[in-house]
Write an enzyme that holds these catalytic residues in place. Structure first.
Site, short mmCIF file in Angstrom:
data_model
loop_
_atom_site.label_atom_id
_atom_site.label_comp_id
_atom_site.label_asym_id
_atom_site.label_seq_id
_atom_site.Cartn_x
_atom_site.Cartn_y
_atom_site.Cartn_z
N CYS A 120 1.41 6.17 -0.41
CA CYS A 120 1.53 4.73 -0.63
C CYS A 120 1.71 4.46 -2.13
CB CYS A 120 0.30 4.01 -0.11
SG CYS A 120 0.43 2.20 -0.22
N ASP A 123 0.30 2.21 -3.68
CA ASP A 123 -0.98 1.66 -4.16
C ASP A 123 -1.43 2.36 -5.46
OD1 ASP A 123 -3.89 1.25 -4.42
OD2 ASP A 123 -3.71 0.28 -2.47
N ARG A 160 -4.14 2.87 -6.66
CA ARG A 160 -5.39 3.64 -6.58
C ARG A 160 -5.20 5.02 -5.98
NH1 ARG A 160 -8.28 -0.94 -3.15
NH2 ARG A 160 -6.21 -0.78 -2.22
N HIS A 180 -3.89 5.98 3.20
CA HIS A 180 -5.22 5.70 2.63
C HIS A 180 -5.87 4.54 3.36
CE1 HIS A 180 -4.27 2.04 0.16
NE2 HIS A 180 -3.04 2.47 0.36
N CYS A 190 -5.47 0.13 3.03
CA CYS A 190 -4.09 -0.12 2.60
C CYS A 190 -3.74 -1.61 2.77
CB CYS A 190 -3.14 0.74 3.43
SG CYS A 190 -1.40 0.57 2.94
CO CO Z 1 -1.39 1.30 0.77
#
Ligand code: CO
Length: 224
Positions: free
Chosen positions: A49, A51, A53, A105, A108
Site C-alpha cells: 500500500c 500508506d 506508515r 496492512h 488501511c
Molecule cells: Co493502505
C-alpha cells in the site's frame, strides 16, 4: 542548492537529511554508491500500500538495491492495470526477482472507506476492486463480532485475492511456463506493533494457490 538563488527552498530540511544520509552511508560503506550505480540486483519485489506508515525497505531491513518496490492505494493488482503489470514484468523478466511479496496492512484507509461505504473521490473507482472483494466475502465479514474485526478480515482477504490475481496474469504464468522460479507471498503488516505476518500463501505455481487457499481462509483471523 537552488539554481536561481532567489527562491527559498521550503524543503531544505529534507535535502539536508539526504546529505547527512549520503555521507553516513559513504563513510560506513565506501563502495556502496559506486556499486549500486552500476546495476540493481534485487532478489525481492514488494507490492504494498502507498500508506506512509508501511515503507517496504525499512520493514524488512533491506538497503537500496535489495528490493524492487511497487506501491499503490490498498495494494491492488487489477487484471488490466498496466502500471502494476509492467512493474511485475520488469521485476520478473529483467531483474529476475525470486520472490514477490504482496503486503497488505491492517487499518488501511482505502479498505476502511470501502467497508464503511464512504465516498472519498476519484479513488473510489480504484477501490471498486475492494468493493468486489467485500461483496464476494459477505458471509465472512458478517460473521465478525465488530466492524473493526470485519475491516481486519477485509484487509487480509484483499491480500489473498491479490495473490490470486498476481498468480493469474500472463507475466507470472509465462515465467512459470519457462521454468523460472518465482514465489508469490501473501503478508500483512500490523501498524500497532510493526510486525509482519504471513497469511500462509507461498505460491510457486498456480496449483499452490488452489491448495493453500482454504487453509489461508481458515487462518486469517489468527493474525490480527
Ligand atoms: Co493502505
Amino acid at each position: 542548492m537552488n539554481p536561481t538563488g532567489l527562491i527559498k527552498n521550503s524543503l531544505a530540511h529534507l535535502l539536508e537529511n539526504n546529505r547527512a544520509w549520503s555521507k553516513n552511508v559513504s563513510t560506513s560503506r565506501p563502495t556502496f554508491f559506486p556499486n549500486l550505480a552500476q546495476q540493481q540486483n534485487p532478489e525481492y519485489m514488494w507490492i504494498g500500500c502507498a500508506d506512509s506508515r508501511v515503507p517496504a525497505n525499512e520493514l524488512i531491513g533491506l538497503l537500496p538495491g535489495e528490493v524492487f518496490v511497487h506501491r499503490n492505494v490498498a495494494n491492488i493488482l487489477p487484471h488490466s492495470d498496466l502500471n502494476s503489470l509492467s512493474a511485475m514484468q520488469y521485476a520478473i523478466d529483467v531483474l529476475q526477482v525470486k520472490h514477490i511479496i504482496i503486503c497488505g496492512h491492517y487499518g488501511c484507509g482505502g479498505i476502511t472507506a470501502v467497508f464503511q461505504n464512504r465516498r472519498v473521490g476519484l479513488v473510489d473507482n480504484w477501490l471498486r476492486h475492494i468493493h468486489d472483494i467485500k461483496q464476494k466475502y459477505t458471509a465472512v465479514l458478517n460473521s465478525q463480532t465488530s466492524d473493526h474485526q470485519s475491516i481486519d478480515r477485509l484487509c487480509e482477504l484483499n491480500v489473498i485475492e491479490q495473490v490470486k490475481n498476481a498468480a493469474q496474469n500472463t507475466v507470472i504464468q509465462d515465467a512459470w511456463a519457462r521454468g523460472q522460479s518465482v514465489t508469490i507471498h501473501g503478508w500483512i503488516y500490523n501498524l500497532h506493533d510493526g510486525l509482519l505476518h504471513s497469511l500462509g500463501l507461498e505460491v510457486s505455481q498456480w496449483e499452490d494457490f488452489e491448495q493453500q487457499y482454504e487453509q489461508a481462509m481458515q487462518a486469517i483471523s489468527t493474525c490480527a
